[in-house]
Design an enzyme around this catalytic site. Structure first.
Site, PDB file in Angstrom:
ATOM      1  N   HIS A   1       0.849  -1.203   0.000  1.00 43.57           N
ATOM      2  CA  HIS A   1       0.000   0.000   0.000  1.00 43.57           C
ATOM      3  C   HIS A   1       0.871   1.236   0.000  1.00 43.57           C
ATOM      4  O   HIS A   1       2.071   1.162   0.255  1.00 43.57           O
ATOM      5  CB  HIS A   1      -0.917   0.019   1.230  1.00 43.57           C
ATOM      6  CG  HIS A   1      -2.112  -0.854   1.089  1.00 43.57           C
ATOM      7  ND1 HIS A   1      -2.087  -2.191   1.408  1.00 43.57           N
ATOM      8  CD2 HIS A   1      -3.366  -0.597   0.646  1.00 43.57           C
ATOM      9  CE1 HIS A   1      -3.279  -2.721   1.167  1.00 43.57           C
ATOM     10  NE2 HIS A   1      -4.077  -1.771   0.703  1.00 43.57           N
TER      11      HIS A   1
ATOM     12  N   LYS B   1      -0.749   4.844   4.581  1.00 45.29           N
ATOM     13  CA  LYS B   1      -1.679   3.920   5.233  1.00 45.29           C
ATOM     14  C   LYS B   1      -1.231   3.675   6.675  1.00 45.29           C
ATOM     15  O   LYS B   1      -0.077   3.320   6.934  1.00 45.29           O
ATOM     16  CB  LYS B   1      -1.751   2.603   4.454  1.00 45.29           C
ATOM     17  CG  LYS B   1      -2.814   1.676   5.006  1.00 45.29           C
ATOM     18  CD  LYS B   1      -3.132   0.561   4.036  1.00 45.29           C
ATOM     19  CE  LYS B   1      -4.175  -0.371   4.605  1.00 45.29           C
ATOM     20  NZ  LYS B   1      -5.455   0.265   4.914  1.00 45.29           N
TER      21      LYS B   1
HETATM   22  N1  LIG Z   1     -12.742  -0.092   3.025  1.00 50.26           N
HETATM   23  C1  LIG Z   1     -12.170   0.350   1.905  1.00 50.26           C
HETATM   24  O1  LIG Z   1     -12.509  -0.046   0.776  1.00 50.26           O
HETATM   25  C2  LIG Z   1     -11.073   1.386   2.014  1.00 50.26           C
HETATM   26  C3  LIG Z   1     -10.481   1.932   0.885  1.00 50.26           C
HETATM   27  C4  LIG Z   1      -9.541   2.943   1.041  1.00 50.26           C
HETATM   28  C5  LIG Z   1      -9.205   3.397   2.310  1.00 50.26           C
HETATM   29  N2  LIG Z   1      -9.791   2.813   3.387  1.00 50.26           N
HETATM   30  C6  LIG Z   1      -9.558   3.284   4.764  1.00 50.26           C
HETATM   31  O2  LIG Z   1     -10.341   4.461   4.937  1.00 50.26           O
HETATM   32  C7  LIG Z   1      -9.712   5.338   5.880  1.00 50.26           C
HETATM   33  C8  LIG Z   1      -9.548   6.714   5.242  1.00 50.26           C
HETATM   34  O3  LIG Z   1      -8.676   6.636   4.128  1.00 50.26           O
HETATM   35  P1  LIG Z   1      -8.234   7.949   3.354  1.00 50.26           P
HETATM   36  O4  LIG Z   1      -7.234   7.481   2.344  1.00 50.26           O
HETATM   37  O5  LIG Z   1      -9.414   8.748   2.921  1.00 50.26           O
HETATM   38  O6  LIG Z   1      -7.469   8.730   4.546  1.00 50.26           O
HETATM   39  P2  LIG Z   1      -7.179  10.307   4.638  1.00 50.26           P
HETATM   40  O7  LIG Z   1      -6.139  10.444   5.688  1.00 50.26           O
HETATM   41  O8  LIG Z   1      -6.932  10.882   3.281  1.00 50.26           O
HETATM   42  O9  LIG Z   1      -8.567  10.903   5.164  1.00 50.26           O
HETATM   43  C9  LIG Z   1      -9.054  10.716   6.461  1.00 50.26           C
HETATM   44  C10 LIG Z   1      -9.851  11.976   6.800  1.00 50.26           C
HETATM   45  O10 LIG Z   1     -10.536  11.739   8.022  1.00 50.26           O
HETATM   46  C11 LIG Z   1     -10.464  12.937   8.773  1.00 50.26           C
HETATM   47  N3  LIG Z   1     -10.715  12.638  10.180  1.00 50.26           N
HETATM   48  C12 LIG Z   1      -9.886  12.098  11.097  1.00 50.26           C
HETATM   49  N4  LIG Z   1     -10.508  11.981  12.285  1.00 50.26           N
HETATM   50  C13 LIG Z   1     -11.760  12.453  12.094  1.00 50.26           C
HETATM   51  C14 LIG Z   1     -12.888  12.597  12.939  1.00 50.26           C
HETATM   52  N5  LIG Z   1     -12.849  12.247  14.237  1.00 50.26           N
HETATM   53  N6  LIG Z   1     -14.031  13.103  12.400  1.00 50.26           N
HETATM   54  C15 LIG Z   1     -14.092  13.485  11.115  1.00 50.26           C
HETATM   55  N7  LIG Z   1     -13.041  13.378  10.257  1.00 50.26           N
HETATM   56  C16 LIG Z   1     -11.900  12.868  10.750  1.00 50.26           C
HETATM   57  C17 LIG Z   1      -9.055  13.466   8.504  1.00 50.26           C
HETATM   58  O11 LIG Z   1      -8.954  14.859   8.812  1.00 50.26           O
HETATM   59  C18 LIG Z   1      -8.938  13.199   7.005  1.00 50.26           C
HETATM   60  O12 LIG Z   1      -9.438  14.272   6.216  1.00 50.26           O
HETATM   61  C19 LIG Z   1      -8.411   4.622   6.269  1.00 50.26           C
HETATM   62  O13 LIG Z   1      -8.644   3.854   7.446  1.00 50.26           O
HETATM   63  C20 LIG Z   1      -8.145   3.682   5.105  1.00 50.26           C
HETATM   64  O14 LIG Z   1      -7.362   2.550   5.472  1.00 50.26           O
HETATM   65  C21 LIG Z   1     -10.717   1.823   3.271  1.00 50.26           C
END
Ligand SMILES: NC(=O)c1ccc[n+]([C@@H]2O[C@H](COP(=O)([O-])OP(=O)(O)OC[C@H]3O[C@@H](n4cnc5c(N)ncnc54)[C@H](O)[C@@H]3O)[C@@H](O)[C@H]2O)c1
Length: 242
Positions: free
Chosen positions: A135, A139
């Site tokens: 990844h 991550k």
């Molecule tokens: N299930 C899936 O298919 C899948 C796919 C991609 C990513 N993910 C997961 O999704 C999550 C997010 O990924 P990303 O790439 O968008 O990360 P990212 O870091 O780009 O975005 C996360 C966002 O959440 C915000 N945030 C943090 N704490 C918060 C809170 N308490 N309330 C509101 N917002 C808050 C952050 O400010 C940030 O803007 C990760 O855990 C990643 O592993 C899952």
């Protein structure tokens, strides 16, 4: 449908685009800078909330929204040990919850293919099995939720594997997951079956975040109007049935 997006990072922004493409209204977008807005969300305003934040914030976000009677689709990984507590909130507030460590339709087909391979491999002890995942460097959790799900699907079908381990040099009863972090990789997962004379490798490569975001919006459409706990198997079964 009226959608609330919780977490406006890489995934939240991609999900916003897919929601609009599929004709949904994005009624609320919540991130850290306006987090207090989460306490004012109501089921009159939001049909389904889609939560992609961070491992340490997911549980509180999910349970806050469920306790307001709003169904939640969550994709945040790295908090799964708190799932039993989330189930209690779903029951108590009589609402719906959808969780997948990976929302890509392609990766869920890959899980089904790997599980079939696992059933076959159960009869061939000369093959060892391990998983590799790569990844992007941002991550936070390792191994990925997808790798854990893939490992568990194989362990459930291959009797000689009892648990997974996230390092090389494992005991034969342990299924190794090898994790690597490299710049700009949305997600690569391989299940590798190594025999004395040949190697079989099943590999899924995500080419962009659009696949995850599309699956999450499909999950929100599926969850709308339902109560209880759902996952990608339920969504795929509904698609197979059409
Ligand atoms: N299930 C899936 O298919 C899948 C796919 C991609 C990513 N993910 C997961 O999704 C999550 C997010 O990924 P990303 O790439 O968008 O990360 P990212 O870091 O780009 O975005 C996360 C966002 O959440 C915000 N945030 C943090 N704490 C918060 C809170 N308490 N309330 C509101 N917002 C808050 C952050 O400010 C940030 O803007 C990760 O855990 C990643 O592993 C899952």
């Amino acid at each position: 449908m009226n959608i609330g997006i919780i977490g406006y990072g890489r995934m939240g922004k991609t999900i916003e685009g897919i929601c609009k493409e599929r004709g949904h209204n994005v009624e609320a977008i919540i991130d850290l800078d306006n987090h207090d807005k989460i306490y004012n969300l109501s089921p009159e305003e939001i049909d389904v909330a889609i939560e992609f934040t961070q491992p340490q914030s997911a549980f509180e976000n999910i349970t806050t929204i469920l306790s307001r009677g709003i169904p939640v689709v969550s994709g945040t990984t790295g908090w799964i040990e708190q799932m039993d507590a989330v189930k209690l909130f779903v029951e108590q507030y009589d609402t719906g919850f959808f969780y997948a460590p990976n929302y890509s339709i392609g990766v869920n087909l890959f899980f089904a293919i790997a599980e079939y391979a696992g059933r076959l491999m159960n009869k061939f002890p000369e093959f060892d099995i391990h998983i590799e995942e790569i990844h992007h460097v941002h991550k936070l959790d390792s191994p990925s939720g997808t790798a854990i799900h893939l490992a568990q699907g194989l362990i459930d079908r291959i009797q000689r594997k009892k648990s997974w381990i996230n390092e090389p040099g494992s005991h034969p009863e342990e299924l190794e997951i090898l994790s690597d972090r490299q710049p700009n990789v949305p997600g690569i997962h391989s299940a590798i079956f190594t025999g004395p004379h040949d190697i079989i490798e099943l590999k899924h490569t995500a080419s962009s975040r659009l696949g995850f975001a599309t699956g999450a919006v499909l999950a929100a459409e599926f969850l709308h109007g339902k109560k209880g706990i759902y996952n990608m198997k339920n969504l795929l079964d509904a698609i197979y049935a059409t």
